[in-house]
Design a protein around this motif. Structure first.
Motif, short mmCIF file in Angstrom:
data_model
loop_
_atom_site.label_atom_id
_atom_site.label_comp_id
_atom_site.label_asym_id
_atom_site.label_seq_id
_atom_site.Cartn_x
_atom_site.Cartn_y
_atom_site.Cartn_z
N GLN A 63 55.82 69.67 103.80
CA GLN A 63 56.11 69.88 102.38
C GLN A 63 56.18 71.36 102.05
OE1 GLN A 63 53.03 67.70 100.39
NE2 GLN A 63 53.99 65.69 100.71
N GLU A 64 55.31 72.14 102.69
CA GLU A 64 55.34 73.59 102.46
C GLU A 64 56.63 74.20 102.99
OE1 GLU A 64 52.71 77.61 103.50
OE2 GLU A 64 51.93 75.61 103.96
N LEU A 65 57.09 73.71 104.13
CA LEU A 65 58.33 74.23 104.70
C LEU A 65 59.53 73.92 103.81
CD1 LEU A 65 58.02 73.45 108.53
CD2 LEU A 65 57.98 75.68 107.44
N PHE A 66 59.65 72.67 103.40
CA PHE A 66 60.84 72.27 102.64
C PHE A 66 60.78 72.70 101.18
CE2 PHE A 66 61.04 69.16 106.17
CZ PHE A 66 62.32 69.45 106.61
N SER A 67 59.61 73.04 100.70
CA SER A 67 59.50 73.50 99.31
C SER A 67 59.71 75.01 99.19
CB SER A 67 58.12 73.14 98.74
OG SER A 67 57.09 73.79 99.47
N SER A 68 59.73 75.71 100.32
CA SER A 68 59.91 77.16 100.30
C SER A 68 61.34 77.51 100.69
CB SER A 68 58.92 77.83 101.26
OG SER A 68 59.19 79.21 101.37
N SER A 69 62.04 78.20 99.82
CA SER A 69 63.42 78.59 100.12
C SER A 69 63.48 79.60 101.26
CB SER A 69 64.08 79.18 98.87
OG SER A 69 63.36 80.32 98.41
N ALA A 70 62.39 80.37 101.44
CA ALA A 70 62.38 81.38 102.51
C ALA A 70 62.49 80.73 103.88
CB ALA A 70 61.10 82.21 102.43
N TYR A 71 61.73 79.65 104.11
CA TYR A 71 61.79 78.98 105.41
C TYR A 71 63.13 78.28 105.61
CZ TYR A 71 56.80 79.82 105.93
OH TYR A 71 55.56 80.42 106.06
N LEU A 72 63.68 77.73 104.55
CA LEU A 72 64.99 77.09 104.66
C LEU A 72 66.07 78.11 105.00
CD1 LEU A 72 64.87 74.60 101.64
CD2 LEU A 72 64.51 74.11 104.06
N LEU A 73 65.97 79.30 104.41
CA LEU A 73 66.94 80.36 104.74
C LEU A 73 66.79 80.81 106.19
CD1 LEU A 73 66.86 82.56 101.50
CD2 LEU A 73 68.71 81.06 102.29
N VAL A 74 65.55 80.84 106.68
CA VAL A 74 65.33 81.20 108.08
C VAL A 74 65.98 80.18 109.01
CG1 VAL A 74 63.56 81.40 109.87
CG2 VAL A 74 63.24 82.54 107.67
N ILE A 75 65.81 78.90 108.70
CA ILE A 75 66.41 77.84 109.52
C ILE A 75 67.94 77.94 109.50
CG2 ILE A 75 66.70 75.35 109.77
CD1 ILE A 75 63.86 75.02 108.70
N LEU A 76 68.50 78.13 108.30
CA LEU A 76 69.96 78.24 108.18
C LEU A 76 70.48 79.48 108.90
CD1 LEU A 76 70.53 77.18 104.45
CD2 LEU A 76 71.02 75.86 106.51
N ASN A 77 69.77 80.59 108.78
CA ASN A 77 70.20 81.82 109.44
C ASN A 77 70.13 81.68 110.96
OD1 ASN A 77 70.87 84.80 109.11
ND2 ASN A 77 69.06 84.92 110.42
N THR A 78 69.11 80.98 111.45
CA THR A 78 68.99 80.77 112.89
C THR A 78 70.15 79.95 113.43
OG1 THR A 78 66.57 80.86 112.75
CG2 THR A 78 67.52 79.82 114.70
N PHE A 79 70.49 78.87 112.73
CA PHE A 79 71.61 78.05 113.20
C PHE A 79 72.94 78.78 113.03
CE2 PHE A 79 68.49 74.67 113.05
CZ PHE A 79 68.88 73.87 114.11
N LYS A 80 73.05 79.63 112.04
CA LYS A 80 74.28 80.42 111.88
C LYS A 80 74.44 81.39 113.04
CE LYS A 80 74.35 83.92 109.14
NZ LYS A 80 74.32 84.80 107.93
N MET A 81 73.36 82.09 113.42
CA MET A 81 73.43 83.02 114.53
C MET A 81 73.67 82.29 115.85
SD MET A 81 73.23 86.00 113.30
CE MET A 81 73.15 86.80 114.90
N ALA A 82 73.03 81.12 116.01
CA ALA A 82 73.23 80.35 117.24
C ALA A 82 74.68 79.87 117.35
CB ALA A 82 72.27 79.16 117.27
N LEU A 83 75.25 79.42 116.23
CA LEU A 83 76.63 78.96 116.25
C LEU A 83 77.59 80.11 116.53
CD1 LEU A 83 78.65 76.66 115.81
CD2 LEU A 83 78.61 77.20 113.36
N ALA A 84 77.35 81.26 115.90
CA ALA A 84 78.21 82.42 116.15
C ALA A 84 78.13 82.87 117.60
CB ALA A 84 77.82 83.56 115.21
N THR A 85 76.93 82.87 118.16
CA THR A 85 76.76 83.26 119.56
C THR A 85 77.45 82.28 120.48
OG1 THR A 85 74.62 84.27 119.04
CG2 THR A 85 75.07 83.79 121.35
N ALA A 86 77.32 80.97 120.20
CA ALA A 86 77.95 79.96 121.05
C ALA A 86 79.47 80.08 121.00
CB ALA A 86 77.51 78.56 120.60
#
Length: 280
Positions: free
Chosen positions: A48-71
């Motif tokens: 609940q703390e993870l999904f209620s915090s926009s900071a952690y959601l942005l980290v997850i989205l940024n990680t997948f964006k960088m992984a997709l760009a690298t791939a």
């Protein structure tokens, strides 16, 4: 010896390996999953703390964006490089180029990562050259941002795409392309309708491997990102070594594991569809 006895004997040979896999791989994952439900805020408190915090959601989205760009970058550059090596006529030259590609595995990741600071830093080789040529008036920000992380991860993971792709290309039956040419197909059509579909599964496998490895990268984002490119691995490092919030770190790791498994299943479906289309 009976058939049942031989099966038991083979199982006995495999038992040490099975115990090793369970102890080294499975138990830590199960421990991580159980730890994520032991938050003081309740069973689902960490999630609940993870999904209620926009900071952690942005980290997850940024990680997948960088992984997709690298791939994607590794897929494009890796395929071009592997195909160029495949088309080289001289066997010694092919061996030399492959040796240069494989040589990168012998160099420490830390050394290769810090080398990019020398190349891309404000006082690095690239900025010095641009300033001396008068193309820029001030150094370009090439590191401590997403561009620097992307360059570093592509440099580290590109051989993981090139080498399997070249092996796959070398296994393609040349009689297939020769038959296509004998039927009047041009080089471009031979490549896109015959050669590329046969090497597509290896390309998908290589890019998926790069994608999964980038999700958990720590050294390169930490050094070339300069704490300005938040990714899951760097956040986990802070949660464990700075905040000592093991429950939140376990929850974030569990989410990463589930999402990675989901992407892997999609990749398997795409690979199966590609192979079925190739056989058709």
């Amino acid at each position: 010896m009976s058939t049942r006895g031989s099966r038991l004997q083979r199982m006995g040979y495999l038992l040490p390996l099975l115990v090793f896999v369970v102890v080294v791989f499975d138990l830590p994952v199960l421990r991580m999953l159980s730890l994520s439900f032991q938050s003081d805020a309740g069973v689902w408190g960490a999630y609940q703390e993870l999904f209620s915090s926009s900071a952690y959601l942005l980290v997850i989205l940024n990680t997948f964006k960088m992984a997709l760009a690298t791939a994607l970058a590794c897929g494009v550059f890796g395929y071009v490089l592997a195909y160029w090596i495949y088309t080289l006529q001289a066997a010694r030259l092919r061996t030399a180029v492959l040796a240069l590609v494989g040589l990168s595995f012998w160099i420490s990741i830390l050394v290769r990562t810090y080398a990019w600071i020398v190349v891309l830093g404000n006082n690095g080789i690239v900025n010095r050259l641009l300033l001396d040529l008068g193309l820029v008036e001030s150094p370009l920000p090439l590191i401590y941002n997403e561009l620097g992380v992307l360059v570093g991860t592509v440099n580290l993971l590109l051989p993981l795409v090139v080498l399997p792709l070249y092996a796959n290309m070398s296994g393609v039956d040349r009689r297939l392309t020769q038959a296509a040419r004998s039927l009047g197909a041009g080089e471009a059509r031979v490549f896109w309708t015959v050669f590329f579909p046969l090497t597509l599964p290896a390309l998908l496998a290589g890019t998926m491997l790069v994608f999964i490895l980038t999700l958990g990268f720590l050294v390169t984002p930490a050094i070339l990102g300069g704490n300005r490119v938040p990714m899951i691995a760097t956040v986990l490092d802070s949660l464990i070594n700075v905040l000592s919030d093991w429950q939140l770190a376990a929850a974030l790791s569990s989410i990463l594991l589930l999402m990675t498994l989901g992407f892997y299943m999609v990749h398997k479906q795409l690979t199966s569809a590609s192979q079925a289309g190739g056989r058709a």
